[in-house]
Write an enzyme that holds these catalytic residues in place. Structure first.
Site, PDB file in Angstrom:
ATOM      1  N   ARG A   1      -2.017   3.989  18.329  1.00  0.00           N
ATOM      2  CA  ARG A   1      -1.769   4.780  17.122  1.00  0.00           C
ATOM      3  C   ARG A   1      -2.262   6.206  17.325  1.00  0.00           C
ATOM      4  NH1 ARG A   1       0.785   6.675  12.724  1.00  0.00           N
ATOM      5  NH2 ARG A   1      -0.534   6.944  10.910  1.00  0.00           N
ATOM      6  N   CYS A   2      -1.341   7.169  17.291  1.00  0.00           N
ATOM      7  CA  CYS A   2      -1.663   8.573  17.448  1.00  0.00           C
ATOM      8  C   CYS A   2      -1.281   9.330  16.181  1.00  0.00           C
ATOM      9  CB  CYS A   2      -0.922   9.178  18.633  1.00  0.00           C
ATOM     10  SG  CYS A   2      -1.271   8.362  20.209  1.00  0.00           S
TER      11      CYS A   2
ATOM     12  N   ILE B   1       0.814  -1.213   0.000  1.00  0.00           N
ATOM     13  CA  ILE B   1       0.000   0.000   0.000  1.00  0.00           C
ATOM     14  C   ILE B   1       0.849   1.265   0.000  1.00  0.00           C
ATOM     15  CG2 ILE B   1      -1.844   1.215   1.217  1.00  0.00           C
ATOM     16  CD1 ILE B   1      -2.569  -1.432  -0.241  1.00  0.00           C
ATOM     17  N   GLY B   2       2.103   1.173   0.407  1.00  0.00           N
ATOM     18  CA  GLY B   2       2.949   2.360   0.277  1.00  0.00           C
ATOM     19  C   GLY B   2       4.053   2.457   1.297  1.00  0.00           C
TER      20      GLY B   2
ATOM     21  N   HIS C   1      -2.698  -4.347  11.009  1.00  0.00           N
ATOM     22  CA  HIS C   1      -2.763  -3.757  12.345  1.00  0.00           C
ATOM     23  C   HIS C   1      -2.661  -4.801  13.443  1.00  0.00           C
ATOM     24  CE1 HIS C   1      -3.386   0.248  10.851  1.00  0.00           C
ATOM     25  NE2 HIS C   1      -4.358  -0.179  10.074  1.00  0.00           N
TER      26      HIS C   1
END
Length: 763
Positions: A524-525, A440-441, A703
């Site tokens: 995750r921030c 995805i990148g 994730h």
């Protein structure tokens, strides 16, 4: 006498203490007791920050997600985790992310990992929640330990506690049935558990409980409306007082229902629903409290306090002690403290308010209402000066940008040829195999990358040294992809701090905080950039990095961009013009970057629109207006290229089935989209819709630290091939890999590439 309260406070900590404590525990570097101690310290600090309020939320703190907290409170655990041993917190993390701490999994090989719960967006925010799972056999049982532990801590500190719960109807509304059962059929089983919880809180001496029902701002059919009546009739036992809270939108046709429910107080979002307040006042019972969300809990601009008082003062005279004031929603969605921002431009800083400053604004409003404006004359004067300065600032308005917007026409959003003609030209140029593989990148943001970035920002590393460090990381990503055998490569995005912040830093009209972190999910921030003025692109932003990466390989290298809708939705956006106008400005800026990439010889360009769906209004009747300008903005961005240039887009962690036609209207040559956590549920959309272009349904959940097997990926792709012709399918993860370690990425991608080869051999 107006009372003040808050619906929720940011849980991560001003310095992201919770993030670092969670990640340390998950890695096995700290103990469960140490993690819990950090949680207790953060709660104490946050209660101290709110000590001036009349009612302080308790239970809004979570180690991962407030919806998952309720699932465990009502005993709704997925079957796959019910047999696990050990601490309840570890089981909690297994549902959240597939596994808990490394040390906690060592007691048995079988406990290495399970399927994580599906994750999707919390209403129209960039916060993600873990979706509750239901079936016809679902039973509920009370475990109040988490909430009671937090309540006991609050009481020991003298906190004026108001426990916070997600309401039973919204809880069912948020979840998914894993069979063909009706979620509402579970309400009679769920309500006794909520009643028992409220009874337990009453035993602890609780007077008020905030019970959140944001589903009330969505379109509800008669069955769901009736469910509210059933639920609150059952819960109106008189043991505690209930403040029913709606937020994020207007009540509209649900307004009479909300006003008639047997609760002692009602909170409405007076930022989004101010026009409804008079109707609510007319329908509330004479003894009911009305809580008005008068401070914007979703954005960071200062409140016009004088204007707010002009509106509030008559209501305060009418209601007296029945008026409560608060932020519009939980402050979970804004950073903690503006006072930490010592490097932010002074003018722009003077226009802002983070969570603590919003509570200060609330105090000023309450003081003015209760004792008169003279008591806060200096605060009101300073506030009015900041509001006026922002309105008059020449930094906000750029005539050249407005002139460019005036030249937008329909032709700007059209490709030269239809997809079938473009696809043939692209196939001839790219020469990709069946089931082409890509990512995805992003690739892992290693300690070396973060250290180089930190040294560069501090001045310890000069620009040439930083560029060399990033090029070395890009070269590593290319080497790894070549060794894996991927078909279309990416440069890995080593130079990017964040997929939105990176671009905002290079666009005029944006400002940036140092510590403006907000939680996206779990640990995750993100640090949303501040879109304060008209947007333009002074120079190319990605071309040299992509050109360098392409020089290292003969395989196609994707140019990686973030699309205008996602940049908009993941920013703190100016509130003085329509969002559509800001989006069109972003579209023109990113379009210029797309054309520069093509001029540099890049033949595959990915324009991520991960946040397309979260910008949808919460009511379907308002969707089309948003989708019209959002899709048009993407098309303006992408459609200036030649037929031979292949345009990709990516979307993740949202529900797309009901907007699949709009996604097709974007006319990207290839779309990669999350489907792994939802078990390819997205593919149901193709039963009734013939998606015309190519698609890569994500085949593993990035994730979660779990490594997907080759067999599982093959199974998912074969399921996809039943709905979509194999010649139009790609094989890819469901999102970027920046949050994972190389030790996880390599085996996962090895299995993914092997699965693609198996699919080609058996096609």
């Amino acid at each position: 006498m107006a009372f003040t309260h808050n619906l929720g406070f940011p849980r991560i900590g001003a310095k992201r203490e919770l993030k670092f404590a969670l990640e340390s525990y998950w890695k096995g570097q700290s103990s469960r007791e140490e993690l819990k101690a950090v949680g207790a310290q953060l709660r104490q600090r946050h209660w101290e920050n709110q000590a001036g309020l009349d009612h302080v939320p308790v239970g809004d703190f979570s180690f991962y997600d407030q919806v998952l907290d309720i699932s465990f409170t009502v005993g709704n655990l997925p079957e796959r985790v019910r047999g696990f041993h050990g601490d309840a917190l570890d089981n909690y993390f297994r549902v959240a992310r597939g596994r808990s701490a490394e040390s906690a999994e060592e007691h048995a090989a079988c406990c290495g990992g399970v399927a994580a719960g599906e994750m999707t967006k919390w209403f129209d925010t960039n916060y993600h929640y873990i979706v509750p799972e239901f079936s016809a056999a679902t039973e509920f049982s009370l475990d109040a330990s988490r909430l009671l532990e937090q309540l006991a801590q609050a009481r020991s500190l003298g906190v004026k506690a108001k426990p916070v719960l997600i309401g039973p109807v919204t809880y069912l509304w948020l979840g998914k049935a894993k069979d063909d059962s009706d979620r509402l059929a579970l309400l009679p089983r769920l309500l006794p558990v909520y009643a028992a919880l409220l009874a337990e809180l009453a035993k602890q001496g609780v007077e008020w409980v905030q019970i959140d029902e944001p589903a009330l701002v969505t379109e509800l059919d008669c069955d769901w409306q009736k469910a509210f009546q059933t639920a609150y009739t059952a819960l109106n036992t008189g043991k505690v007082k209930l403040l029913l809270a709606s937020y994020f939108g207007q009540l509209q046709d649900n307004l009479p229902l909300a006003c008639q429910l047997p609760v002692q107080g009602l909170h409405i979002d007076a930022i989004n629903a101010r026009a409804e307040v008079d109707r609510v006042l007319a329908q509330l019972a004479a003894d009911q409290v009305l809580s008005l969300g008068v401070i914007n809990g979703r954005n960071i601009w200062k409140t016009d306090l004088s204007s707010a008082l002009d509106w509030l003062e008559p209501i305060s005279r009418q209601l007296g002690e029945r008026l409560w004031i608060a932020p519009s929603c939980s402050l979970l969605h804004v950073p903690v403290d503006l006072d930490s921002e010592q490097k932010l431009d002074g003018d722009i800083r003077s226009w802002l308010a983070f969570a603590l400053q919003k509570l200060d604004e609330l105090t000023v409003l309450a003081t003015a209402l209760n004792t008169g404006r003279d008591a806060v004359r200096s605060e009101l004067s300073a506030n009015q000066a900041a509001i006026a300065a922002r309105c008059a600032s020449p930094r906000v308005n750029n005539p050249a940008v407005k002139a460019a917007l005036g030249k937008i026409d329909a032709a700007l959003g059209q490709r030269g040829s239809v997809y079938a003609q473009r696809a043939a030209k692209q196939a001839q140029l790219l020469k990709l195999p069946a089931y082409p593989t890509t990512t995805i990148g992003s690739f892992p943001q290693t300690a070396e990358i973060r250290q180089a970035r930190s040294q560069f920002k501090s001045g310890a590393l000069d620009e040439a040294g930083y560029q060399a460090a990033m090029q070395a990381e890009i070269a590593r990503s290319v080497r790894e992809q070549e060794a894996l055998g991927l078909d279309v490569l990416v440069h890995g995005e080593a130079e990017r701090n964040d997929m939105v912040e990176y671009f905002g830093e290079q666009l005029d009209g944006y400002a940036f905080s140092q510590f403006g972190w907000v939680q996206s999910y779990g640990s995750r921030c993100v640090k949303p950039p501040i879109l304060f003025g008209d947007i333009s692109r002074p120079k190319a932003m990605t071309v040299e990095w992509i050109r360098y990466a392409q020089s290292l390989t003969a395989k196609p290298m994707k140019g990686m961009l973030t699309g205008p809708v996602t940049i908009l939705n993941w920013s703190f956006v100016r509130d003085d013009q329509p969002r559509s106008v800001s989006c069109y400005q972003l579209a023109l800026a990113i379009r210029a970057e797309v054309l520069d990439l093509e001029k540099a010889g890049v033949r595959v360009i990915q324009i991520d629109e991960a946040a397309l769906r979260e910008g949808l209004p919460l009511r379907k009747s308002q969707w089309q207006e948003y989708l019209n300008w959002a899709v048009e903005s993407f098309r303006i961005t992408s459609n200036g290229v030649r037929d031979e240039t292949q345009v990709h887009t990516h979307m993740c962690y949202s529900e797309f089935n009901d907007i699949i036609k709009s996604i097709a209207d974007m006319d990207a040559d290839v779309i990669t989209i999350e489907t792994s956590r939802s078990d390819m549920e997205l593919l149901d959309a193709f039963d009734n819709f013939n998606y015309p272009n190519e698609i890569g349904p994500g085949v593993y959940d990035i994730h979660s630290p779990n490594i997907p097997t080759q067999e599982h990926i093959v199974q998912l792709m074969r399921k996809a091939a039943e709905r979509i012709p194999a010649e139009r399918l790609w094989v890819n993860p469901d999102c970027g890999l920046k949050t994972r370690a190389w030790a996880e990425v390599i085996p996962a991608l090895t299995n993914m590439v092997a699965a693609a080869k198996t699919l080609r051999e058996t096609a």
